[in-house]
Design an enzyme around this catalytic site. Structure first.
Site: not given
Length: 395
Positions: A143, A171-173, A175
């Site tokens: 991230d 970025g993680d959540l 995506s």
């Protein structure tokens, strides 16, 4: 009630670890999907041992937070027998989610082409750092890196200070949310075509895709956006400000609210200043404006200003830490904290469902699974369907 949930009857194979893939699959599980978490031997999902602190058992609070409504089976995908078990599962599945670096799934023999040949209706979602193509595709997917290289970090933080990232892993959540959106769209599309498809999402594209205001500013002005602290790119004044006892936030985002704000603070003369004549002018002169407002706000406590502004129709609120927010009456009213029973922890606190369905409300059908907790059960199900020999039911 499980049969009534929107995704009841949809089987998802969660072949992912840590955050993006597991969060995506948990969202699908919350809506009723049968999510089978496929984990490597011994350690399982690496987030089981992350975070540096525990509750009672061996699994980290991070793992517990991302893996409700799933069943766990351990499969060594490098071993032929376990890979055959995975293929049997793939024949029964509607969705596969993986978040390895591009090429890893193919090397393990579980890439899209292989599984599509086994099950043409399969929807295969691959989440990675930068997507499967392009010159950055093989870079590690973290991230922090996605926030940095997407431009997001360049516009976050305080002006003229060192770069900071958004501590929420957007970025993680992001995506994960985009992948879930793609999966649900593909499931609807499959009703028309009868065919599955390959879906890609990435941390980089999520961080960039959420940069709506920032890219609009770049293309509109020709200049890359700079950090604004808590201020807003499109409206002013719209930020945090210090009262006599701490900070609060307010948003005078249009002309009506601007005039209401001036009435509350007793500063009508500011409306005669050409620097603040309309929202565009106020945005262009936001720093000068907030400096003029600071002495007034410093005269009274935050709670005074929040109540006065709200009474005048100006959006405002205190700045809570997470402990205060989670303890608030509103959080309780919206059922955003739940106690989840667990075979080792006894129970643990977790966030509730951030989206509510009136006719088919979600529930925690399965607590986050212990490693391989459902392995024997899943193999029995495959054997009953004739996809594995009965001897495959192993403890």
């Amino acid at each position: 009630m499980t049969d009534a949930l929107p995704l009841a009857g949809i089987r998802v194979l969660d072949v992912s670890q840590v955050m993006a893939g597991p969060f995506c699959c948990m969202l699908l599980g919350d809506m009723g999907a049968d999510v089978i978490k496929v984990e490597p031997p011994v350690v399982g999902d690496s987030s089981r041992r992350s975070m540096g602190f525990r509750l009672k058992g061996d699994d980290s609070p991070g793992f517990l937070a991302l893996n409700r409504n799933k069943r766990s089976i351990v499969l060594d995908l490098k071993a032929a027998e376990d890979r055959d078990t995975f293929y049997a599962l793939a024949k029964t599945a509607d969705v596969v989610v993986e978040n390895g670096r591009p090429g890893v799934a193919d090397r393990l023999g579980i890439g899209y082409d292989t599984l599509h040949a086994l099950n043409p209706r399969l929807i295969y979602a691959s989440i990675s750092g930068f997507g499967p193509g392009g010159p950055w595709a093989m870079r590690p997917g973290y991230d922090l890196i996605a926030q940095a290289m997407s431009g997001l970090m360049s516009a976050v933080g305080m002006p003229d200070q060192e770069p900071v990232k958004n501590t929420t892993p957007v970025g993680d959540l992001g995506s994960a949310l985009f992948a879930a959106y793609g999966i649900l769209s593909a499931l609807i599309g499959r009703e028309r075509t009868g065919e599955g498809q390959f879906i890609t999402a990435s941390l980089f594209e999520a961080a960039l895709g959420l940069s709506i205001w920032e890219t609009a500013e770049l293309w509109g002005t020709g200049k890359s956006p700079k950090p604004l602290g808590s201020a807003n790119r499109m409206s002013a004044p719209y930020q945090a400000v210090q009262a006599s006892d701490g900070y609060f936030v307010f948003a005078a985002a249009n002309q009506k609210l601007w005039l209401s704000l001036l009435g509350v603070i007793g500063r009508p003369e500011l409306n005669d200043d050409p620097r603040f004549a309309d929202n565009s002018a106020r945005v262009a002169n936001a720093r000068q404006l907030i400096e003029l407002l600071r002495p007034t706000f410093a005269e009274r406590p935050a709670n005074h200003w929040v109540e006065a502004l709200l009474a005048a129709g100006v959006p405002s609120g205190p700045i809570y830490n997470y402990e205060q927010s989670l303890a608030s009456e509103h959080t309780r009213a919206r059922a955003m904290v739940q106690d989840i029973p667990h075979p080792v922890e006894g129970s643990f606190k977790a966030l509730g469902f951030p989206v509510k369905l009136s006719a088919t409300p979600q529930s925690v059908r399965y607590p986050p699974p212990l490693l391989d907790q459902h392995g024997a059960e899943i193999r029995r199900e495959l054997a009953e369907r004739g996809l594995l020999p009965a001897t495959a039911d192993r403890a």
